[in-house]
Write an enzyme that holds these catalytic residues in place. Structure first.
Site, PDB file in Angstrom:
ATOM      1  N   HIS A 200       0.756  -0.879  -0.260  1.00  0.00           N
ATOM      2  CA  HIS A 200      -0.018  -0.108  -0.107  1.00  0.00           C
ATOM      3  C   HIS A 200       0.795   1.542  -0.037  1.00  0.00           C
ATOM      4  CE1 HIS A 200       0.202   1.155   4.541  1.00  0.00           C
ATOM      5  NE2 HIS A 200       0.405   0.110   4.456  1.00  0.00           N
TER       6      HIS A 200
ATOM      7  N   ASP B  39       6.210   1.810   5.978  1.00  0.00           N
ATOM      8  CA  ASP B  39       5.029   1.337   6.060  1.00  0.00           C
ATOM      9  C   ASP B  39       4.093   2.338   5.449  1.00  0.00           C
ATOM     10  OD1 ASP B  39       2.580   0.120   6.516  1.00  0.00           O
ATOM     11  OD2 ASP B  39       2.217   1.038   8.641  1.00  0.00           O
TER      12      ASP B  39
ATOM     13  N   GLU C  11      -5.385   1.356   2.743  1.00  0.00           N
ATOM     14  CA  GLU C  11      -4.865   0.303   4.053  1.00  0.00           C
ATOM     15  C   GLU C  11      -4.889   0.072   5.196  1.00  0.00           C
ATOM     16  OE1 GLU C  11      -2.383  -2.947   5.838  1.00  0.00           O
ATOM     17  OE2 GLU C  11      -2.271  -0.366   6.775  1.00  0.00           O
ATOM     18  N   GLU C  12      -4.681   1.641   5.796  1.00  0.00           N
ATOM     19  CA  GLU C  12      -4.214   2.079   6.960  1.00  0.00           C
ATOM     20  C   GLU C  12      -5.745   2.079   7.740  1.00  0.00           C
ATOM     21  OE1 GLU C  12      -1.895   1.892   8.881  1.00  0.00           O
ATOM     22  OE2 GLU C  12       0.080   2.420   6.786  1.00  0.00           O
TER      23      GLU C  12
ATOM     24  N   ASP D 198       4.022  -6.279   2.911  1.00  0.00           N
ATOM     25  CA  ASP D 198       4.169  -4.688   4.301  1.00  0.00           C
ATOM     26  C   ASP D 198       5.558  -4.902   5.177  1.00  0.00           C
ATOM     27  OD1 ASP D 198       3.292  -2.363   5.440  1.00  0.00           O
ATOM     28  OD2 ASP D 198       1.364  -3.038   5.558  1.00  0.00           O
TER      29      ASP D 198
ATOM     30  N   HIS E 127       4.293   3.129  13.192  1.00  0.00           N
ATOM     31  CA  HIS E 127       3.783   4.704  13.066  1.00  0.00           C
ATOM     32  C   HIS E 127       4.207   5.209  13.735  1.00  0.00           C
ATOM     33  CE1 HIS E 127      -0.135   2.270  11.328  1.00  0.00           C
ATOM     34  NE2 HIS E 127       0.722   2.147  10.903  1.00  0.00           N
TER      35      HIS E 127
END
Ligand SMILES: [Zn+2]
Length: 350
Positions: free
Chosen positions: A73, A191, A225-226, A246, A326
C-alpha cells in the site's frame, strides 16, 4: 536462483525516497498511486486503476493455472481538519492508527479545498513551558489537546476560513526522509512505501534477466490499507495465492530486524495460511536469503482485508523490517535486497 539476478539497491532507494516525499494519506493517495504507475511503466505489465483508486497491474506468467498476486500500500497515516477553533487553530481527526505524541512538534501541510497547501505544525494546545510549566509534560495527548498552528496571520475562525481552510481538509505530516551513509533510511511512512520499493526491485531484477513469473501475477497497489479495507477489491476472480508485502514490526521482543526478509506467520488477524508460511520459509532457506519469522501483536494487513471481503485464496505476508513503526520509522537497505529476493523467488517458483 535469485543470487544471479541484479537487484538494484540504488533504484529501490531512489524510488522509495521519491514516494516518501509524495503526500498520500489514506483518502488522498492518488498522486502516490500515479507515481507508482509511472515506475511500473517500463515493465511488461498491463495496468488499470479500479474505481476505488487502487492500481492493478497484470504480469503474464509462464502458466495461468494458479494465478498469484502481490499487494502493498502507498496510503499512509495522516489527519483531517475536524474543527476550526475560535482562536483560528485547528483540531484534527486522525486517519489511521497512531499516537499523537509520535507527530507532536512535526511540520505539516493543510491541503485546502481550492488546491493550496498551507504550512503549519502540530502542537499541544498548552505548548509553552514558560506559560504552562508541568502541564506541558502532564497533559494527555488526545484529539482535544492537539492543534495545528498555521504559519499564517490568524487569530479567529473567520480569519482561518478566509485562508481557504475548512472542516474536512487533509493534513499531511512531514516525512523527514534521510538516507544515512551506513545504509539506513529514516522517515515516516516507510510503512508501506518501503515494500512498494521492494516489489519494484524484484520486478526490475526479473525483467532485467529476461524472466517472467511462473504464474500470471497481479500487482495490487492499495490506497486504503491504513483504515482496514484497502485490498478488499481489485483481484481477479481466479486468484489462488496472495502475498502481502508489508512492513515487519521491529522492536522489543520481536524476532524481525531491519536487515532480513521478514515472514509474518501471525498477527492480530490470526495465522497466515500455513502453506504460504512454509513455502516462504523454504524458499528463503533454499536461496540462502537471510530471513526471520515473526508475530506482530497489534497489526492487520491488506491480505486479511481480502480474506474478510470473502477472497478464497491462500494469504501470506513478508516485508522489510521497520523500527518504531507508525512513529518516526527506520529501516536498512539490506532489507530491500533480501525482501526483493524473496519476492522474486516466490514469483519464479513453480
Ligand atoms: Zn502497512
Amino acid at each position: 536462483m535469485t543470487d544471479k539476478l541484479n537487484f538494484d539497491i540504488d533504484y529501490m532507494t531512489e524510488s522509495l525516497v521519491q514516494l516518501l516525499n509524495i503526500p498520500s494519506p489514506t483518502g488522498l493517495a492518488g498522486d502516490a498511486v500515479a507515481y507508482t504507475q509511472t515506475l511500473l511503466r517500463p515493465f511488461p505489465v498491463e495496468m488499470k486503476l479500479i474505481n476505488k483508486g487502487a492500481l492493478v497491474a497484470t504480469w503474464a506468467g509462464r502458466a495461468d493455472s494458479a494465478p498469484r498476486a502481490l499487494t502493498a500500500h502507498v496510503d499512509t497515516l495522516g489527519a483531517m481538519v475536524k474543527e476550526i477553533k475560535v482562536n483560528g487553530r485547528l483540531k484534527l481527526t486522525k486517519i489511521g492508527g497512531f499516537a499523537w505524541n509520535t507527530v507532536e512538534g512535526e511540520g505539516c501541510h493543510v491541503f485546502t479545498g481550492d488546491g493550496r497547501r498551507l504550512r503549519g505544525s502540530l502542537l499541544l494546545y498548552k505548548a509553552s513551558g514558560h506559560i504552562h510549566g508541568a502541564e506541558v509534560t502532564d497533559t494527555k495527548r488526545d484529539d482535544e489537546a492537539m492543534e495545528v498552528r498555521l504559519d499564517e496571520r490568524t487569530t479567529s475562525a473567520a480569519e482561518t476560513r478566509a485562508l481557504g481552510v475548512e472542516v474536512g481538509d487533509f493534513v499531511v505530516f512531514d516525512p523527514r526522509v534521510e538516507v544515512s551513509p551506513a545504509g539506513f533510511v529514516r522517515s515516516r511512512h516507510l510503512d508501506d512505501k518501503a515494500a512498494v520499493a521492494c516489489i519494484l526491485g524484484a520486478v526490475k531484477a526479473m525483467h532485467g534477466a529476461g524472466l517472467q513469473p511462473a504464474q500470471r501475477t497481479t500487482i495490487h497497489i492499495s490506497n486504503y490499507e491504513e483504515v482496514g479495507h484497502g485490498a478488499a477489491a481489485g483481484f481477479p476472480p481466479d486468484l489462488v495465492e496472495l502475498l502481502t508485502i508489508d512492513m515487519a514490526a521491529v522492536g522489543m521482543g520481536q524476532n524481525s530486524d531491519e536487515f532480513s526478509a521478514c515472514i509474518c506467520v501471525k498477527d492480530s488477524g490470526g495465522p497466515y495460511h500455513i502453506d504460504m508460511n512454509r513455502k516462504l520459509v523454504k524458499l528463503a532457506q533454499e536461496a540462502d536469503i537471510p530471513y526471520k519469522t515473526d508475530i506482530y501483536p497489534f497489526y492487520g494487513s491488506d491480505g486479511e482485508a481480502y480474506w474478510r471481503a470473502g477472497g478464497d485464496v491462500k494469504v501470506g505476508l513478508i516485508g522489510p523490517g521497520v523500527d518504531a513503526s507508525h512513529n518516526y520509522e527506520r529501516t536498512h537497505k539490506d532489507s530491500f535486497l533480501n525482501t526483493a529476493r524473496l519476492i522474486a523467488e516466490y514469483l519464479l517458483a513453480e
